[in-house]
Design a protein around this motif. Structure first.
Motif: not given
Length: 262
Positions: A210-212, A223-235, A253-262
């Motif tokens: 998961f990343s956003a 919009t004055v900045d964009t930061q990246y958040i992510n995690t792996e194996n999120w049960s 702020y607004e959280v926008i999906k970047d990539y998700v793998e199920y």
């Protein structure tokens, strides 16, 4: 006298018969095309598969003309049902969706040879198979045994797409639960502030990756900045901590999906 009355009765009876017959003709039953559409749809798919079988035997690269023939062969069987009456309004809606998906595949051919052609083709294919799955639930689609595997493939893809759409919707809802809080600064003069959010995976399924992106906005909504958040194996049910640091004022702020793998 008796004869005249008898003739009068006969004429009255004849007139009544004509009147009733006329009434019967004016009251016509509405023609519905639910079953006709299903039959046409089955025929269209079968004809398309026959063409595809012939192309497979040639063992040559597929051309734009090949794709176009598949679409036109299938579409000509069902296109007239776009404006027909259906008893089942949901089936009518799906019939139009199905026909539109064939139009989408035809539109994708404009990009044949381009890098993104297959992406556009697959998108239309997914829409088509979703419609087939929904139609099959209302009225069982029947094809010759030799083409059952072809139909199963379409149904399988449609079900897979539906599952992904369902998961995407739940992830979208999950994104809305992410609430960041500013953490106390270690030094008052520090220009940077750290924001954290503890989020439980309430989607109902495990998420492999998961990343956003967090779009940070000032008081004016810019919009004055964009930061990246992510995690792996999120049960499912697990809580994770997201964090970002910025030197910008965070009014919203607004959280926008970047990539998700199920």
């Amino acid at each position: 006298m008796f004869r005249g009355r008898k003739i009068g009765v006969i004429l009255l009876f004849a007139g009544l018969v004509v009147f009733l017959t006329g009434c019967g003709k004016t009251k016509q039953e509405t023609k519905y095309y639910d079953s006709d559409f299903i039959t046409a749809m089955e025929t269209g798919m079968e004809n398309r598969w026959k063409l595809q079988d012939n192309e497979d035997k040639k063992d040559e690269d597929l051309t734009k003309t090949d794709y176009a023939k598949w679409i036109s062969t299938e579409k000509k069987q069902v296109v007239d049902y776009r404006n027909k009456k259906f008893k089942d309004s949901k089936l009518q809606e799906l019939a139009i969706t199905y026909i539109n998906s064939l139009d989408d595949q035809k539109d994708a051919l404009k990009y044949f040879g381009a890098n993104d052609f297959y992406d556009k083709w697959e998108k239309a294919y997914d829409k088509r198979t979703q419609a087939i799955v929904a139609i099959n639930k209302i009225h069982k689609i029947k094809v010759p045994e030799k083409y059952q595997s072809n139909l199963d493939e379409l149904l399988g893809n449609g079900k897979s797409v539906n599952e992904k759409v369902n998961k995407d919707e739940k992830v979208a809802a999950l994104l809305k639960t992410i609430k960041f809080n500013a953490q106390p600064k270690e030094y008052a003069e520090d220009e940077y502030t750290t924001y954290t959010a503890e989020v439980t995976n309430s989607a109902g399924f495990d998420i492999k990756s998961f990343s956003a992106n967090v779009k940070i906005k000032d008081a004016a909504g810019t919009t004055v900045d964009t930061q990246y958040i992510n995690t792996e194996n999120w049960s499912n049910g697990d809580k994770v901590k997201f964090e970002f640091t910025t030197d910008q004022e965070v009014s919203s702020y607004e959280v926008i999906k970047d990539y998700v793998e199920y």
